[in-house]
Motif scaffolding. Structure first.
Motif, mmCIF file in Angstrom:
data_model
loop_
_atom_site.group_PDB
_atom_site.id
_atom_site.type_symbol
_atom_site.label_atom_id
_atom_site.label_comp_id
_atom_site.label_asym_id
_atom_site.label_seq_id
_atom_site.Cartn_x
_atom_site.Cartn_y
_atom_site.Cartn_z
ATOM 1 N N ASP A 93 35.543 32.353 34.624
ATOM 2 C CA ASP A 93 35.729 31.928 36.014
ATOM 3 C C ASP A 93 36.860 32.707 36.684
ATOM 4 O O ASP A 93 36.741 33.114 37.851
ATOM 5 C CB ASP A 93 36.029 30.427 36.062
ATOM 6 C CG ASP A 93 34.836 29.579 35.634
ATOM 7 O OD1 ASP A 93 33.703 30.075 35.679
ATOM 8 O OD2 ASP A 93 35.059 28.415 35.240
ATOM 9 N N GLU A 94 37.941 32.925 35.946
ATOM 10 C CA GLU A 94 39.073 33.680 36.491
ATOM 11 C C GLU A 94 38.669 35.118 36.827
ATOM 12 O O GLU A 94 39.009 35.636 37.897
ATOM 13 C CB GLU A 94 40.209 33.685 35.474
ATOM 14 C CG GLU A 94 41.404 34.536 35.889
ATOM 15 C CD GLU A 94 42.424 34.652 34.762
ATOM 16 O OE1 GLU A 94 43.598 34.349 35.018
ATOM 17 O OE2 GLU A 94 42.050 35.059 33.639
ATOM 18 N N GLN A 95 37.939 35.768 35.937
ATOM 19 C CA GLN A 95 37.540 37.156 36.168
ATOM 20 C C GLN A 95 36.545 37.270 37.323
ATOM 21 O O GLN A 95 36.601 38.230 38.105
ATOM 22 C CB GLN A 95 36.956 37.747 34.887
ATOM 23 C CG GLN A 95 37.988 37.971 33.790
ATOM 24 C CD GLN A 95 39.084 38.920 34.223
ATOM 25 O OE1 GLN A 95 38.814 39.983 34.768
ATOM 26 N NE2 GLN A 95 40.340 38.532 33.981
ATOM 27 N N LEU A 96 35.646 36.320 37.443
ATOM 28 C CA LEU A 96 34.718 36.339 38.575
ATOM 29 C C LEU A 96 35.480 36.203 39.885
ATOM 30 O O LEU A 96 35.181 36.909 40.860
ATOM 31 C CB LEU A 96 33.681 35.218 38.432
ATOM 32 C CG LEU A 96 32.623 35.413 37.340
ATOM 33 C CD1 LEU A 96 31.832 34.125 37.126
ATOM 34 C CD2 LEU A 96 31.666 36.559 37.689
ATOM 35 N N ARG A 97 36.488 35.340 39.917
ATOM 36 C CA ARG A 97 37.303 35.193 41.131
ATOM 37 C C ARG A 97 38.063 36.473 41.438
ATOM 38 O O ARG A 97 38.106 36.929 42.589
ATOM 39 C CB ARG A 97 38.284 34.026 40.966
ATOM 40 C CG ARG A 97 37.679 32.647 41.084
ATOM 41 C CD ARG A 97 38.755 31.586 41.269
ATOM 42 N NE ARG A 97 39.694 31.552 40.149
ATOM 43 C CZ ARG A 97 39.535 30.810 39.062
ATOM 44 N NH1 ARG A 97 38.458 30.049 38.931
ATOM 45 N NH2 ARG A 97 40.437 30.824 38.094
ATOM 46 N N LEU A 98 38.662 37.056 40.410
ATOM 47 C CA LEU A 98 39.444 38.273 40.620
ATOM 48 C C LEU A 98 38.594 39.415 41.156
ATOM 49 O O LEU A 98 39.066 40.245 41.943
ATOM 50 C CB LEU A 98 40.115 38.694 39.306
ATOM 51 C CG LEU A 98 41.290 37.837 38.839
ATOM 52 C CD1 LEU A 98 41.747 38.274 37.448
ATOM 53 C CD2 LEU A 98 42.452 37.932 39.824
ATOM 54 N N HIS A 99 37.344 39.477 40.723
ATOM 55 C CA HIS A 99 36.448 40.546 41.172
ATOM 56 C C HIS A 99 35.638 40.155 42.403
ATOM 57 O O HIS A 99 34.869 40.975 42.917
ATOM 58 C CB HIS A 99 35.495 40.942 40.036
ATOM 59 C CG HIS A 99 36.173 41.699 38.925
ATOM 60 N ND1 HIS A 99 36.783 41.070 37.857
ATOM 61 C CD2 HIS A 99 36.346 43.029 38.725
ATOM 62 C CE1 HIS A 99 37.287 41.978 37.045
ATOM 63 N NE2 HIS A 99 37.049 43.172 37.544
ATOM 64 N N GLY A 100 35.791 38.915 42.857
ATOM 65 C CA GLY A 100 35.068 38.466 44.038
ATOM 66 C C GLY A 100 33.568 38.422 43.840
ATOM 67 O O GLY A 100 32.807 38.737 44.766
ATOM 68 N N LEU A 101 33.140 38.015 42.647
ATOM 69 C CA LEU A 101 31.721 38.051 42.304
ATOM 70 C C LEU A 101 31.151 36.660 42.098
ATOM 71 O O LEU A 101 31.817 35.762 41.577
ATOM 72 C CB LEU A 101 31.502 38.866 41.025
ATOM 73 C CG LEU A 101 31.830 40.353 41.111
ATOM 74 C CD1 LEU A 101 31.714 40.995 39.732
ATOM 75 C CD2 LEU A 101 30.913 41.054 42.109
ATOM 76 N N ASP A 102 29.912 36.508 42.501
ATOM 77 C CA ASP A 102 29.152 35.300 42.211
ATOM 78 C C ASP A 102 28.862 35.233 40.716
ATOM 79 O O ASP A 102 28.743 36.265 40.054
ATOM 80 C CB ASP A 102 27.834 35.333 43.002
ATOM 81 C CG ASP A 102 26.982 34.117 42.736
ATOM 82 O OD1 ASP A 102 26.083 34.219 41.876
ATOM 83 O OD2 ASP A 102 27.212 33.076 43.360
ATOM 84 N N ALA A 103 28.734 34.022 40.190
ATOM 85 C CA ALA A 103 28.527 33.844 38.750
ATOM 86 C C ALA A 103 27.225 34.456 38.251
ATOM 87 O O ALA A 103 27.080 34.720 37.055
ATOM 88 C CB ALA A 103 28.569 32.359 38.393
ATOM 89 N N SER A 104 26.281 34.714 39.141
ATOM 90 C CA SER A 104 25.024 35.338 38.736
ATOM 91 C C SER A 104 25.185 36.828 38.455
ATOM 92 O O SER A 104 24.270 37.464 37.914
ATOM 93 C CB SER A 104 23.959 35.145 39.817
ATOM 94 O OG SER A 104 24.330 35.835 41.005
ATOM 95 N N ARG A 105 26.346 37.405 38.811
ATOM 96 C CA ARG A 105 26.604 38.836 38.581
ATOM 97 C C ARG A 105 27.308 39.092 37.241
ATOM 98 O O ARG A 105 27.833 40.171 37.019
ATOM 99 C CB ARG A 105 27.465 39.400 39.716
ATOM 100 C CG ARG A 105 26.930 39.133 41.119
ATOM 101 C CD ARG A 105 25.587 39.788 41.369
ATOM 102 N NE ARG A 105 25.086 39.538 42.707
ATOM 103 C CZ ARG A 105 25.292 40.325 43.752
ATOM 104 N NH1 ARG A 105 26.012 41.416 43.603
ATOM 105 N NH2 ARG A 105 24.796 40.029 44.924
ATOM 106 N N LEU A 106 27.288 38.093 36.384
ATOM 107 C CA LEU A 106 27.961 38.159 35.093
ATOM 108 C C LEU A 106 26.975 38.469 33.970
ATOM 109 O O LEU A 106 25.845 37.974 33.964
ATOM 110 C CB LEU A 106 28.614 36.796 34.807
ATOM 111 C CG LEU A 106 29.060 36.508 33.371
ATOM 112 C CD1 LEU A 106 30.327 37.294 33.037
ATOM 113 C CD2 LEU A 106 29.282 35.005 33.177
#
Length: 223
Positions: A93-106
């Motif tokens: 969750d932290e890395q998705l926030r830092l990269h400004g990405l939706d969770a589907s881009r993981l």
């Protein structure tokens, strides 16, 4: 909750539109898997890669562990993944926030114990990752998956048929359980390969990730 971090490689294109988190195996560290990123950047130019060190120093005296392992006992594996899952979920969750990405881009990629973690966490998140790739790993609690699974991302399992640490039968067990739970799962056996990743498995994994990201709305395919 423990905070984890590790080596990272930014997107080759300069703008991260996808995030690949690489989960290492027992007794290793993030440097063990971040080396996959340069092999995949041609296929995934918009992906940022990060390989966190697991939260505990390894009981074996070197590297890190997601959880202790004394034997491959099913109950022990389940207790282990459940104890470590909040740490990995928090990091995701932290890395998705830092990269400004939706969770589907993981995408989650694991090796050995990291595969066990990636499958457990990735199949229980609120939003499905684009993909999960598991090398030389296993599924904790296959009998519990149907009752606990929340999302069904595409999964690729790759395993060597000469693996003496985690026999290839553990991959087949995982594939059966994933399929029974409605997951679109693919698998590949690398012949005469032990507990490791061979060039064919590396290439198959990269193409699987490329195709999975391309299937996410708004994500373009790589080269």
């Amino acid at each position: 909750m423990a905070k984890i971090s590790g080596p990272s490689i930014p997107a080759a294109s300069g703008t991260a539109r996808q995030l690949v988190i690489l989960c290492h195996g027992y007794g290793a560290d993030g440097n063990d898997l971040i080396g996959l990123a340069p092999h995949w950047q041609r296929l995934l130019p918009d992906a940022a890669f990060i390989a966190p060190n697991a939260p505990e120093r390894c009981d074996a005296g070197f590297g890190y562990q997601w959880f202790p392992i004394s034997r491959l006992d099913p109950a022990e594996l389940m207790r282990g993944v459940e104890s470590a899952a909040p740490v990995l979920n928090g990091f995701i969750d932290e890395q998705l926030r830092l990269h400004g990405l939706d969770a589907s881009r993981l995408a989650l990629v694991g090796f050995s114990q990291g595969t066990i973690m990636s499958l457990h966490v990735g199949l229980r998140r609120a939003v499905a990752p684009a993909a999960i790739v598991g090398y030389s790993g296993a599924l904790a609690g296959p009998d519990r998956l149907k009752g606990e699974i929340k999302v069904r991302p595409p999964v690729l399992m790759v395993h060597g048929d000469a693996d003496e640490m985690l026999p290839v039968s553990r991959m087949h067990e995982a594939v059966r359980a994933l399929g029974d739970a409605g997951v679109a799962v693919q698998w590949h056996v690398s012949h005469d390969v032990g507990h490791g990743i061979d060039p064919a498995g590396l290439e198959i994994g990269g193409r699987f990730l490329r195709d999975a990201f391309a299937a996410v709305p708004g994500v373009a395919a790589g080269a």
